[in-house]
Design an enzyme around this catalytic site. Structure first.
Site, short mmCIF file in Angstrom:
data_model
loop_
_atom_site.label_atom_id
_atom_site.label_comp_id
_atom_site.label_asym_id
_atom_site.label_seq_id
_atom_site.Cartn_x
_atom_site.Cartn_y
_atom_site.Cartn_z
N SER A 1 0.82 -1.21 0.00
CA SER A 1 0.00 0.00 0.00
C SER A 1 0.86 1.26 0.00
O SER A 1 0.36 2.36 -0.27
CB SER A 1 -0.93 0.01 1.21
OG SER A 1 -0.21 -0.24 2.41
N GLU B 1 -9.50 -9.81 4.23
CA GLU B 1 -9.84 -8.45 3.81
C GLU B 1 -11.15 -8.42 3.03
O GLU B 1 -11.36 -9.22 2.12
CB GLU B 1 -8.73 -7.83 2.95
CG GLU B 1 -9.09 -6.42 2.49
CD GLU B 1 -7.93 -5.66 1.85
OE1 GLU B 1 -8.17 -4.50 1.45
OE2 GLU B 1 -6.82 -6.21 1.76
#
EC number: 2.1.2.11
Length: 267
Positions: A47, A184
C-alpha cells in the site's frame, strides 16, 4: 523492557483470546512512535505505492521499493513483529523467484516474516517459502493485487460459491504453513466462521469484529489520505489540517521575515 514479539507470541494471543493490533508503516519515525505505543505487528504494505508514491493501486510497487521501506522500519528496532508484503510479480511467476524474493525481504530488508496474497492458488508458494524457515502471513478475500480480475475493490464472499472458496482458501494456506492470515473485505459472519475454524490467527481489515486481530493503513487512521476511505476505516485523528496549518505558518513567517529569529541563528 518489552521483548521482541515472535510468531509464537502472536499465535499465543489467539489461543488466549487477546486481540492482535497491526498497522502499516513505511518509515523510521513512524515505526518508533508505533513501537512506543505497543503495537503488536507492523506491516510494511505494498500500500506504500498508493499512500506514499501516489499510484492508483499497488501493482507498480517493486521489490526494491519494499526492501527500502522495510529497512527504514527495521532501523527503528521495533519490538513489534515486522512483516513485509511481497509485491506483484515477486512470487507469481515461478517458485525460484518466490523463494529468492522472500529471502531478500528477510536478509536485505530485515523483516521477520513476509505476506502473500492468495489462497489455494498460492498454497504451493507458501509451502516453498516456509520450507526455508521464512514465516508467512497469508492474505485472502479482497486481494488488491487481483483488482482487475475482481473488477475493482469489491467485497468478496457474499454468495455461497464465493464463501466456500474463501473457506477452502483459509484451510489451504493454513495447511501450507502460514502462521496467520489476513481476511480483507469479507462479510463479518464469514470472517467469524473462518476465525473459529482456523488454527492460526486471523487479522481482519474490513472483516468485522470477530477476527483475532485488526490491521489498518496508518495514513487512513491519521486522516492523511487524499483518496476515498472505505467503510471499514475509522479515523482516529485528522492531521491534514494540523500539518497544513504548520506549513502555512512557516510560509507566512518566512515571507514576513519573522523566521528565523536570533534564537534560530548562530553567533
Amino acid at each position: 523492557m518489552k521483548k521482541a514479539t515472535t510468531i509464537l507470541d502472536i499465535q499465543k494471543m489467539k489461543a488466549e483470546g487477546e486481540k492482535i493490533s497491526m498497522l502499516t508503516c513505511y518509515d523510521y519515525p513512524t515505526a518508533r512512535i508505533m513501537d512506543d505505543c505497543g503495537i503488536d505487528m507492523i506491516l510494511i504494505g505494498d500500500s506504500v505505492g498508493v499512500v506514499y508514491a501516489g499510484y492508483d493501486n499497488t501493482l507498480p510497487v517493486t521489490m526494491e521499493d519494499m526492501i527500502y521501506h522495510t529497512r527504514a522500519v527495521v532501523r527503528a528496532q521495533p519490538k513489534a513483529l515486522v512483516v513485509a508484503d511481497m509485491p506483484f510479480l515477486s512470487y507469481q511467476t515461478d517458485m525460484v523467484s518466490a523463494r529468492l524474493n522472500a529471502g531478500r525481504l528477510i536478509k536485505e530488508g530485515g523483516a521477520a516474516a513476509v505476506k502473500i496474497e492468495g489462497g489455494v492458488n498460492v498454497a504451493p508458494v507458501i509451502e516453498a517459502i516456509t520450507s526455508m524457515d521464512i514465516p508467512v502471513v497469508a492474505h485472502i478475500g479482497l486481494t488488491p493485487q487481483s483488482l482487475h480480475r475482481m473488477g475493482g475493490y469489491r467485497v468478496q464472499g457474499r454468495n455461497n460459491e464465493q464463501a466456500e472458496k474463501l473457506l477452502a482458501d483459509a484451510r489451504a494456506v493454513e495447511s501450507a504453513g502460514a502462521f496467520a492470515v489476513v481476511l480483507e473485505g469479507i462479510p463479518a459472519a464469514l470472517a467469524a466462521r473462518i476465525t473459529s475454524e482456523s488454527g492460526i490467527p486471523t487479522i481482519g481489515i474490513g472483516a468485522g469484529p470477530s477476527c483475532d486481530g485488526q490491521v489498518l493503513v496508518i495514513h487512513d487512521i491519521l486522516g492523511l489520505c487524499e483518496k476515498y476511505a472505505p467503510k471499514f476505516v475509522k479515523r482516529y485523528a485528522d492531521l491534514k489540517p494540523v500539518i497544513a496549518q504548520a506549513i502555512s505558518s512557516y510560509i507566512q513567517e518566512v515571507k514576513e521575515g519573522a523566521f528565523p529569529t536570533e534564537g534560530n541563528s548562530f553567533n
